[in-house]
Design a protein around this motif. Structure first.
Motif, PDB file in Angstrom:
ATOM      1  N   GLY A   7      21.677 -49.578  33.963  1.00 61.42           N
ATOM      2  CA  GLY A   7      22.618 -48.913  33.057  1.00 61.42           C
ATOM      3  C   GLY A   7      21.809 -48.044  32.110  1.00 61.42           C
ATOM      4  N   GLY A   9      22.055 -45.252  30.305  1.00 57.35           N
ATOM      5  CA  GLY A   9      22.781 -44.251  29.522  1.00 57.35           C
ATOM      6  C   GLY A   9      22.234 -44.268  28.107  1.00 57.35           C
ATOM      7  N   ASN A  10      23.120 -44.082  27.131  1.00 55.93           N
ATOM      8  CA  ASN A  10      22.689 -44.037  25.715  1.00 55.93           C
ATOM      9  C   ASN A  10      21.842 -45.242  25.334  1.00 55.93           C
ATOM     10  OD1 ASN A  10      24.271 -41.726  24.988  1.00 55.93           O
ATOM     11  ND2 ASN A  10      26.089 -43.029  25.074  1.00 55.93           N
ATOM     12  N   MET A  11      22.386 -46.426  25.547  1.00 54.44           N
ATOM     13  CA  MET A  11      21.707 -47.628  25.054  1.00 54.44           C
ATOM     14  C   MET A  11      20.536 -48.041  25.938  1.00 54.44           C
ATOM     15  SD  MET A  11      23.209 -48.052  22.228  1.00 54.44           S
ATOM     16  CE  MET A  11      22.311 -49.472  21.691  1.00 54.44           C
ATOM     17  N   LYS A  35      22.061 -44.555  38.925  1.00 51.07           N
ATOM     18  CA  LYS A  35      23.306 -44.803  39.658  1.00 51.07           C
ATOM     19  C   LYS A  35      23.300 -44.059  40.998  1.00 51.07           C
ATOM     20  CE  LYS A  35      28.242 -44.743  38.990  1.00 51.07           C
ATOM     21  NZ  LYS A  35      29.339 -44.224  38.186  1.00 51.07           N
ATOM     22  N   ALA A  68      23.077 -52.828  30.852  1.00 52.76           N
ATOM     23  CA  ALA A  68      23.656 -51.915  29.847  1.00 52.76           C
ATOM     24  C   ALA A  68      24.629 -50.923  30.477  1.00 52.76           C
ATOM     25  CB  ALA A  68      22.528 -51.186  29.107  1.00 52.76           C
ATOM     26  N   VAL A  69      25.394 -51.395  31.482  1.00 52.19           N
ATOM     27  CA  VAL A  69      26.462 -50.547  32.025  1.00 52.19           C
ATOM     28  C   VAL A  69      27.704 -50.725  31.150  1.00 52.19           C
ATOM     29  CG1 VAL A  69      25.614 -50.638  34.409  1.00 52.19           C
ATOM     30  CG2 VAL A  69      27.258 -52.361  33.628  1.00 52.19           C
ATOM     31  N   LYS A  70      28.717 -49.891  31.377  1.00 51.16           N
ATOM     32  CA  LYS A  70      29.954 -50.049  30.607  1.00 51.16           C
ATOM     33  C   LYS A  70      30.683 -51.316  31.075  1.00 51.16           C
ATOM     34  CE  LYS A  70      30.850 -45.753  31.665  1.00 51.16           C
ATOM     35  NZ  LYS A  70      30.083 -44.531  31.624  1.00 51.16           N
ATOM     36  N   PRO A  71      31.431 -51.959  30.179  1.00 52.84           N
ATOM     37  CA  PRO A  71      32.113 -53.202  30.572  1.00 52.84           C
ATOM     38  C   PRO A  71      33.000 -53.012  31.798  1.00 52.84           C
ATOM     39  CG  PRO A  71      32.318 -52.834  28.203  1.00 52.84           C
ATOM     40  CD  PRO A  71      31.669 -51.603  28.773  1.00 52.84           C
ATOM     41  N   ILE A  94      24.230 -56.267  26.982  1.00 57.28           N
ATOM     42  CA  ILE A  94      24.764 -55.692  25.728  1.00 57.28           C
ATOM     43  C   ILE A  94      26.210 -55.227  25.932  1.00 57.28           C
ATOM     44  CG2 ILE A  94      22.494 -55.016  24.836  1.00 57.28           C
ATOM     45  CD1 ILE A  94      23.369 -52.067  25.573  1.00 57.28           C
ATOM     46  N   LEU A  95      26.849 -55.679  26.980  1.00 58.93           N
ATOM     47  CA  LEU A  95      28.206 -55.221  27.275  1.00 58.93           C
ATOM     48  C   LEU A  95      29.218 -55.755  26.265  1.00 58.93           C
ATOM     49  CD1 LEU A  95      26.656 -54.761  29.958  1.00 58.93           C
ATOM     50  CD2 LEU A  95      28.747 -55.350  31.143  1.00 58.93           C
ATOM     51  N   ALA A  96      30.017 -54.854  25.715  1.00 60.34           N
ATOM     52  CA  ALA A  96      31.057 -55.284  24.781  1.00 60.34           C
ATOM     53  C   ALA A  96      32.051 -56.175  25.525  1.00 60.34           C
ATOM     54  CB  ALA A  96      31.777 -54.066  24.216  1.00 60.34           C
ATOM     55  N   PRO A 117      24.088 -54.496  20.019  1.00 62.21           N
ATOM     56  CA  PRO A 117      23.303 -53.603  19.154  1.00 62.21           C
ATOM     57  C   PRO A 117      24.198 -52.516  18.561  1.00 62.21           C
ATOM     58  CG  PRO A 117      23.069 -52.962  21.449  1.00 62.21           C
ATOM     59  CD  PRO A 117      24.094 -54.066  21.410  1.00 62.21           C
TER      60      PRO A 117
HETATM   61  N1  LIG Z   1      27.073 -46.729  22.740  1.00 64.14           N
HETATM   62  C1  LIG Z   1      26.972 -47.633  21.769  1.00 64.14           C
HETATM   63  O1  LIG Z   1      26.867 -47.300  20.571  1.00 64.14           O
HETATM   64  C2  LIG Z   1      26.941 -49.088  22.113  1.00 64.14           C
HETATM   65  C3  LIG Z   1      27.191 -49.538  23.400  1.00 64.14           C
HETATM   66  N2  LIG Z   1      27.176 -50.871  23.672  1.00 64.14           N
HETATM   67  C4  LIG Z   1      27.403 -51.353  25.044  1.00 64.14           C
HETATM   68  O2  LIG Z   1      26.363 -50.830  25.832  1.00 64.14           O
HETATM   69  C5  LIG Z   1      26.813 -50.571  27.142  1.00 64.14           C
HETATM   70  C6  LIG Z   1      26.377 -49.183  27.548  1.00 64.14           C
HETATM   71  O3  LIG Z   1      26.920 -48.247  26.643  1.00 64.14           O
HETATM   72  P1  LIG Z   1      26.399 -46.739  26.659  1.00 64.14           P
HETATM   73  O4  LIG Z   1      24.928 -46.729  26.838  1.00 64.14           O
HETATM   74  O5  LIG Z   1      27.006 -46.069  25.506  1.00 64.14           O
HETATM   75  O6  LIG Z   1      27.097 -46.227  28.018  1.00 64.14           O
HETATM   76  P2  LIG Z   1      26.658 -45.047  28.965  1.00 64.14           P
HETATM   77  O7  LIG Z   1      27.865 -44.665  29.744  1.00 64.14           O
HETATM   78  O8  LIG Z   1      25.927 -43.993  28.209  1.00 64.14           O
HETATM   79  O9  LIG Z   1      25.585 -45.755  29.942  1.00 64.14           O
HETATM   80  C7  LIG Z   1      25.910 -46.559  31.022  1.00 64.14           C
HETATM   81  C8  LIG Z   1      25.125 -46.035  32.203  1.00 64.14           C
HETATM   82  O10 LIG Z   1      25.239 -46.941  33.286  1.00 64.14           O
HETATM   83  C9  LIG Z   1      25.355 -46.172  34.471  1.00 64.14           C
HETATM   84  N3  LIG Z   1      25.862 -46.983  35.551  1.00 64.14           N
HETATM   85  C10 LIG Z   1      27.135 -47.371  35.818  1.00 64.14           C
HETATM   86  N4  LIG Z   1      27.173 -48.095  36.959  1.00 64.14           N
HETATM   87  C11 LIG Z   1      25.900 -48.188  37.400  1.00 64.14           C
HETATM   88  C12 LIG Z   1      25.307 -48.791  38.524  1.00 64.14           C
HETATM   89  N5  LIG Z   1      26.024 -49.449  39.425  1.00 64.14           N
HETATM   90  N6  LIG Z   1      23.961 -48.682  38.698  1.00 64.14           N
HETATM   91  C13 LIG Z   1      23.211 -48.004  37.801  1.00 64.14           C
HETATM   92  N7  LIG Z   1      23.728 -47.392  36.705  1.00 64.14           N
HETATM   93  C14 LIG Z   1      25.060 -47.492  36.515  1.00 64.14           C
HETATM   94  C15 LIG Z   1      26.264 -45.048  34.040  1.00 64.14           C
HETATM   95  O11 LIG Z   1      26.317 -43.977  34.965  1.00 64.14           O
HETATM   96  P3  LIG Z   1      27.682 -43.070  34.975  1.00 64.14           P
HETATM   97  O12 LIG Z   1      27.814 -42.476  33.622  1.00 64.14           O
HETATM   98  O13 LIG Z   1      27.389 -42.071  36.048  1.00 64.14           O
HETATM   99  O14 LIG Z   1      28.810 -43.983  35.306  1.00 64.14           O
HETATM  100  C16 LIG Z   1      25.611 -44.682  32.712  1.00 64.14           C
HETATM  101  O15 LIG Z   1      24.493 -43.840  32.911  1.00 64.14           O
HETATM  102  C17 LIG Z   1      28.326 -50.769  27.135  1.00 64.14           C
HETATM  103  O16 LIG Z   1      28.634 -51.956  27.828  1.00 64.14           O
HETATM  104  C18 LIG Z   1      28.692 -50.873  25.672  1.00 64.14           C
HETATM  105  O17 LIG Z   1      29.721 -51.809  25.465  1.00 64.14           O
HETATM  106  C19 LIG Z   1      26.861 -51.808  22.728  1.00 64.14           C
HETATM  107  C20 LIG Z   1      26.618 -51.412  21.453  1.00 64.14           C
HETATM  108  C21 LIG Z   1      26.633 -50.028  21.027  1.00 64.14           C
END
Ligand SMILES: NC(=O)C1=CN([C@@H]2O[C@H](COP(=O)(O)OP(=O)(O)OC[C@H]3O[C@@H](n4cnc5c(N)ncnc54)[C@H](OP(=O)(O)O)[C@@H]3O)[C@@H](O)[C@H]2O)C=CC1
Ligand SMILES: O=C(O)[C@@H]1CCC=N1
Length: 270
Positions: A7, A9-11, A35, A68-71, A94-96, A117
């Motif tokens: 996961g 992404g941002n986090m 991904k 750290a993927v989305k819930p 860290i999934l909500a 976080p």
């Molecule tokens: N943002 C925040 O301020 C906070 C977030 N969180 C939690 O952190 C988690 C992540 O949030 P955030 O970083 O903002 O989300 P993002 O969408 O930025 O990051 C998630 C990443 O996971 C990737 N992904 C999804 N499925 C897969 C897979 N099967 N294999 C590999 N990568 C995959 C997504 O790709 P794609 O986009 O292509 O689907 C994306 O790049 C969430 O669960 C959230 O609840 C917790 C506290 C604070």
């Protein structure tokens, strides 16, 4: 330490950067799971660690796996992960709204820490609240502290029910702050200020006000009273907020964020 992040992404990338900055791992010991190929190309250009696509046995040979993927992606990801995480690996999620027992059951794994976080983690100014699974031992706790402290402060709790409130307050909190700053800067522009001066006035005011609050030994009501002169401008603004039930609306917003965290637990618990 061998660390894999699922996961990115941002986090996920915030952790990658923080762990490298504080030498908790190295490029060679950090694996980023992309991904797809497009995502892999983007991650490769960041030069943070080895990038792979999909869950390979090699990527699972790690001391710590950060989830750290989305819930909403959890159930799908859990299906691909189950049975592949080595028993001794520590999983930090860290999934909500995804509870420890759900994580343990859907992943078939014992050693798990659920953490929440927030975005200022990007600059080492975050606050993370975490709770370990009952199987986790002191070594796991020390690993978690060691890693998460690279992003700011950490606090362990023992009552998992509080995680929904933590998510609503500190997890989502930065967005509320940006929302209020945006209302103030948009209104400043309506008053005739250009964007640059509007931003300066609002951001510097928020920054200064935080430091006053942080260094004050009086309560918030007293600080408000000190700004709001009798019959003055602040009083006019605060009265408008009260008359329009701003306090109630804002409190309801926080409670709805907490409620949504509970709903995410239900969705993922099935
Ligand atoms: N943002 C925040 O301020 C906070 C977030 N969180 C939690 O952190 C988690 C992540 O949030 P955030 O970083 O903002 O989300 P993002 O969408 O930025 O990051 C998630 C990443 O996971 C990737 N992904 C999804 N499925 C897969 C897979 N099967 N294999 C590999 N990568 C995959 C997504 O790709 P794609 O986009 O292509 O689907 C994306 O790049 C969430 O669960 C959230 O609840 C917790 C506290 C604070
Ligand atoms: O909005 C969300 O669901 C996540 C959790 C806290 C911050 N972002």
């Amino acid at each position: 330490m061998k660390i894999t992040i699922l996961g990115c992404g941002n986090m996920g990338l915030t952790y990658a950067r923080a762990f490298l900055q504080y030498h908790k791992t190295t490029f060679d010991d950090l694996t980023l799971i992309a991904k797809d190929e497009k995502h892999a190309t983007e991650l490769n250009s960041m030069k943070l660690g080895k990038v792979i696509t999909g869950i390979t046995p090699d990527a699972m040979q790690c001391d710590v796996l950060i989830l750290a993927v989305k819930p909403q992606d959890f159930i799908g990801v859990a299906g691909s992960l189950k049975g592949k995480i080595p028993p001794e690996t520590l999983l930090i999620s860290i999934l909500a709204g995804v509870k420890l027992d759900t994580l343990q059951e859907k992943l078939g794994h014992k050693y798990i820490v659920r953490a929440m976080p927030n975005m200022p983690a990007q600059f080492g100014m975050g606050i993370t609240v975490y709770i370990p699974s009952s199987d986790a031992n002191v070594h796991h706790l020390s690993t978690v502290e060691n890693l998460l402290n690279t992003t700011g402060r950490t606090f362990m709790i023992e009552n998992e029910n509080l995680m929904d409130g933590v998510t609503a307050l500190s997890g989502s909190g930065p967005a509320y702050f940006y929302y209020i700053v945006k209302i103030m800067t948009d209104t400043a522009k309506k008053m005739g200020f250009d964007e640059s001066l509007a931003n300066l006035l609002v951001m510097h005011t928020m920054h200064g006000a935080f430091h006053v609050m942080n260094n004050s030994d009086t309560g918030l009501d007293e600080l408000i009273r000190k700004v709001a002169s009798k019959g003055g401008t602040t009083e006019a603004a605060l009265k408008t907020m009260k008359d329009n039930k701003f306090d109630e609306i804002f409190a309801t917003a926080l409670l709805n964020a907490e409620k949504r965290s509970k709903e995410l637990s239900e969705l993922n618990g099935k």
